[in-house]
Design a protein around this motif. Structure first.
Motif, mmCIF file in Angstrom:
data_model
loop_
_atom_site.group_PDB
_atom_site.id
_atom_site.type_symbol
_atom_site.label_atom_id
_atom_site.label_comp_id
_atom_site.label_asym_id
_atom_site.label_seq_id
_atom_site.Cartn_x
_atom_site.Cartn_y
_atom_site.Cartn_z
ATOM 1 N N ALA A 104 -6.933 12.203 27.145
ATOM 2 C CA ALA A 104 -6.242 12.952 26.087
ATOM 3 C C ALA A 104 -4.913 12.283 25.772
ATOM 4 N N GLU A 105 -4.450 12.493 24.522
ATOM 5 C CA GLU A 105 -3.174 11.937 24.083
ATOM 6 C C GLU A 105 -2.337 13.048 23.466
ATOM 7 N N PHE A 106 -1.047 13.075 23.782
ATOM 8 C CA PHE A 106 -0.185 14.171 23.354
ATOM 9 C C PHE A 106 1.086 13.678 22.681
ATOM 10 N N ASN A 107 1.001 12.561 21.973
ATOM 11 C CA ASN A 107 2.187 11.982 21.363
ATOM 12 C C ASN A 107 2.833 12.917 20.349
ATOM 13 N N SER A 108 2.013 13.605 19.535
ATOM 14 C CA SER A 108 2.567 14.497 18.519
ATOM 15 C C SER A 108 3.147 15.771 19.117
ATOM 16 N N ASP A 109 2.884 16.015 20.404
ATOM 17 C CA ASP A 109 3.370 17.233 21.069
ATOM 18 C C ASP A 109 4.607 16.975 21.925
ATOM 19 N N ARG A 110 5.179 15.796 21.807
ATOM 20 C CA ARG A 110 6.308 15.432 22.665
ATOM 21 C C ARG A 110 7.433 16.470 22.664
ATOM 22 N N PRO A 111 7.761 17.088 21.507
ATOM 23 C CA PRO A 111 8.835 18.092 21.540
ATOM 24 C C PRO A 111 8.560 19.275 22.470
ATOM 25 N N LEU A 112 7.284 19.499 22.803
ATOM 26 C CA LEU A 112 6.935 20.635 23.657
ATOM 27 C C LEU A 112 7.208 20.371 25.135
ATOM 28 N N TYR A 113 7.343 19.085 25.526
ATOM 29 C CA TYR A 113 7.474 18.801 26.951
ATOM 30 C C TYR A 113 8.544 17.766 27.304
ATOM 31 N N ALA A 114 9.093 17.065 26.305
ATOM 32 C CA ALA A 114 10.009 15.952 26.598
ATOM 33 C C ALA A 114 11.235 16.392 27.391
ATOM 34 N N HIS A 115 11.663 17.622 27.236
ATOM 35 C CA HIS A 115 12.877 18.116 27.894
ATOM 36 C C HIS A 115 12.612 18.689 29.282
ATOM 37 N N LEU A 116 11.364 18.707 29.718
ATOM 38 C CA LEU A 116 11.001 19.375 30.964
ATOM 39 C C LEU A 116 11.083 18.439 32.163
ATOM 40 N N GLY A 117 11.309 19.045 33.349
ATOM 41 C CA GLY A 117 11.256 18.290 34.585
ATOM 42 C C GLY A 117 9.826 17.928 34.924
ATOM 43 N N PRO A 118 9.618 17.082 35.951
ATOM 44 C CA PRO A 118 8.276 16.569 36.256
ATOM 45 C C PRO A 118 7.198 17.633 36.421
ATOM 46 N N ARG A 119 7.449 18.654 37.258
ATOM 47 C CA ARG A 119 6.409 19.670 37.488
ATOM 48 C C ARG A 119 6.143 20.485 36.232
ATOM 49 N N GLU A 120 7.213 20.930 35.568
ATOM 50 C CA GLU A 120 7.026 21.728 34.356
ATOM 51 C C GLU A 120 6.330 20.905 33.273
ATOM 52 N N LEU A 121 6.672 19.611 33.202
ATOM 53 C CA LEU A 121 6.035 18.728 32.220
ATOM 54 C C LEU A 121 4.529 18.637 32.478
ATOM 55 N N ILE A 122 4.158 18.409 33.733
ATOM 56 C CA ILE A 122 2.737 18.286 34.071
ATOM 57 C C ILE A 122 2.003 19.599 33.829
ATOM 58 N N GLU A 123 2.649 20.707 34.116
ATOM 59 C CA GLU A 123 2.011 21.998 33.865
ATOM 60 C C GLU A 123 1.807 22.220 32.365
ATOM 61 N N LYS A 124 2.782 21.800 31.542
ATOM 62 C CA LYS A 124 2.641 21.930 30.085
ATOM 63 C C LYS A 124 1.513 21.028 29.573
ATOM 64 N N ILE A 125 1.481 19.774 30.033
ATOM 65 C CA ILE A 125 0.416 18.855 29.617
ATOM 66 C C ILE A 125 -0.946 19.413 30.021
ATOM 67 N N SER A 126 -1.029 19.968 31.225
ATOM 68 C CA SER A 126 -2.294 20.548 31.697
ATOM 69 C C SER A 126 -2.685 21.751 30.853
ATOM 70 N N GLU A 127 -1.697 22.551 30.492
ATOM 71 C CA GLU A 127 -1.956 23.704 29.623
ATOM 72 C C GLU A 127 -2.493 23.251 28.267
ATOM 73 N N LEU A 128 -1.893 22.196 27.696
ATOM 74 C CA LEU A 128 -2.354 21.664 26.413
ATOM 75 C C LEU A 128 -3.765 21.097 26.543
ATOM 76 N N ARG A 129 -4.020 20.383 27.623
ATOM 77 C CA ARG A 129 -5.345 19.811 27.854
ATOM 78 C C ARG A 129 -6.409 20.912 27.933
ATOM 79 N N ASN A 130 -6.127 21.945 28.706
ATOM 80 C CA ASN A 130 -7.089 23.042 28.857
ATOM 81 C C ASN A 130 -7.321 23.765 27.546
ATOM 82 N N ALA A 131 -6.232 23.972 26.789
ATOM 83 C CA ALA A 131 -6.344 24.679 25.506
ATOM 84 C C ALA A 131 -7.232 23.905 24.545
ATOM 85 N N ARG A 132 -7.160 22.582 24.596
ATOM 86 C CA ARG A 132 -7.941 21.774 23.657
ATOM 87 C C ARG A 132 -9.418 21.709 24.033
#
Length: 391
Positions: A104-132
């Motif tokens: 999966a690629e999330f370049n267009s979603d960068r504003p949703l996670y760019a400001h997050l720390g490592p764990r929160e970032l991975i949890e957001k990416i995982s949430e986006l992956r599951n949603a898709r």
């Protein structure tokens, strides 16, 4: 040399998760033959003894051999659909049988996670992956999804399949961060998120091959193609199925899903409205640049959905600004309830679309009375608009 017709079956997959081994011998053989043809042309691209297979060709071959629906133009997590099964198609080097591959690629979603720390970032990416994954299954009426992989080895192709699993977010552990990536696992799979490319990769452990065969690489593929294409009976032209394609936004100005129009039309005042009453906006510039694409106002036509169902539809409202279902409710039931899983009375927002990675639809015109609709990734309408917009 191993006989090219020898088949090797080594499946360890649960029966409910398999696709390939459930196919007839005829379909398996046809699939093998098509892949052999593609692989035989490898010397057009390299001098390696590992056959080359372009991923788009792999998708076309799979759909042709097994009569599957091609979803590769739909920007979803599956590349093909066969019945209620979604199939993510991948081709890569066999290597050490434990390689990371993009899922999966999330370049267009960068504003949703760019400001997050490592764990929160991975949890957001995982949430986006599951949603898709869930969005894909809802949109196309799927009950399950798998990966079907063609592994490239020395003069051989090998077939591997496994379940396409969502990330088990509560069990994410073993986060390891460096300058370029964050690796983690969820107890079932190992992942790596590449920071600069905004890409999620997954380790594919491909030791359990279910089918494999030799590929003969032509020494001079150009000569063989010249011989083939010189035959007049192979130069017959076929009519193109899709006559024209446009894209429509699921939002209004400033990338806003307005609270009382479009996909939130049910919330407008003036009269009592059904909770599923919606329309997809048709910008005036579409009519200006593509006159005659749609039939005239209130003339019915068939709109085929990604799940295969057909919806009687029409263009209506002032200036033909709205694409609606003829029943005034059916379109909203499909988009709002079946696909987006919104509750009645819940407003659709652009943020919701962004989470799913879509903000547009693609409309394919088959003829004046038959059209097809598919969701398209974030930014698709703006990209399409740039091709005809007057500068």
């Amino acid at each position: 040399m191993v006989n090219t017709h020898s088949l090797i079956f080594k499946s360890t997959l649960d029966e409910n998760n398999m696709f390939f081994e459930k196919q007839t011998i005829h379909k398996k053989q046809e699939y093998e033959n098509f892949l052999k043809i593609a692989g035989s042309l490898s010397n057009l691209f390299s001098d390696s003894d590992v056959p080359y297979l372009y991923y788009r060709v792999a998708e076309k071959v799979f759909c042709r051999a097994f009569g599957a629906d091609d979803l590769s133009r739909s920007d979803v997590s599956a590349d093909a659909k066969k019945g209620l099964l979604g199939v993510g198609l991948k081709t890569f080097l066999n290597g050490n049988s434990k390689t990371f591959q993009k899922v999966a690629e999330f370049n267009s979603d960068r504003p949703l996670y760019a400001h997050l720390g490592p764990r929160e970032l991975i949890e957001k990416i995982s949430e986006l992956r599951n949603a898709r994954i869930e969005f894909t299954e809802n949109t196309h009426g799927l009950k399950n999804s798998i990966y079907h992989c063609v592994l490239r080895d020395s003069r051989r192709f090998k077939i591997f399949e496994e379940q396409m699993e969502k990330v088990d977010i509560p069990n994410i552990c073993d986060l390891k961060e460096n300058k370029s990536s964050i690796t983690f696992n969820d107890g079932k799979n190992e992942y790596s998120f590449l920071l600069s490319k905004s890409t999620l990769t997954k380790r594919f452990v491909t030791e359990s091959i279910i089918y494999e065969f030799d590929v003969e690489i032509l020494e001079d593929p150009l000569l063989e193609l010249h011989k083939l294409l010189s035959k007049d009976d192979l130069l017959l032209q076929t009519e193109k199925r899709i006559k024209q394609t446009i894209y429509l936004p699921l939002y209004g100005r400033d990338k806003t899903v307005f609270k009382k129009s479009g996909l939130n039309q049910w919330n407008a005042g003036g009269r009592d409205r059904h909770p599923n009453e919606v329309y997809i906006p048709i910008p005036a510039e579409i009519h200006k640049n593509f006159p005659g694409f749609f039939p005239g106002r209130n003339i019915s036509f068939s709109l085929k959905l990604p799940n295969g169902e057909k919806m009687k539809s029409k263009v209506c409202q002032d200036n033909n600004k709205a694409l609606m279902s003829y029943s005034n409710r059916e379109l909203g039931e499909w988009i709002l309830r079946d696909v987006l899983e919104l509750n009645e009375g819940e407003l659709l927002t652009y943020e919701k679309l962004q989470t799913l990675g879509v903000d547009s639809v693609r409309i394919d015109k088959i003829n004046n009375s038959e059209f097809e609709i598919n969701f398209s990734k974030t930014g698709s309408y703006e990209k399409f608009r740039s091709t005809f917009q007057v500068k």
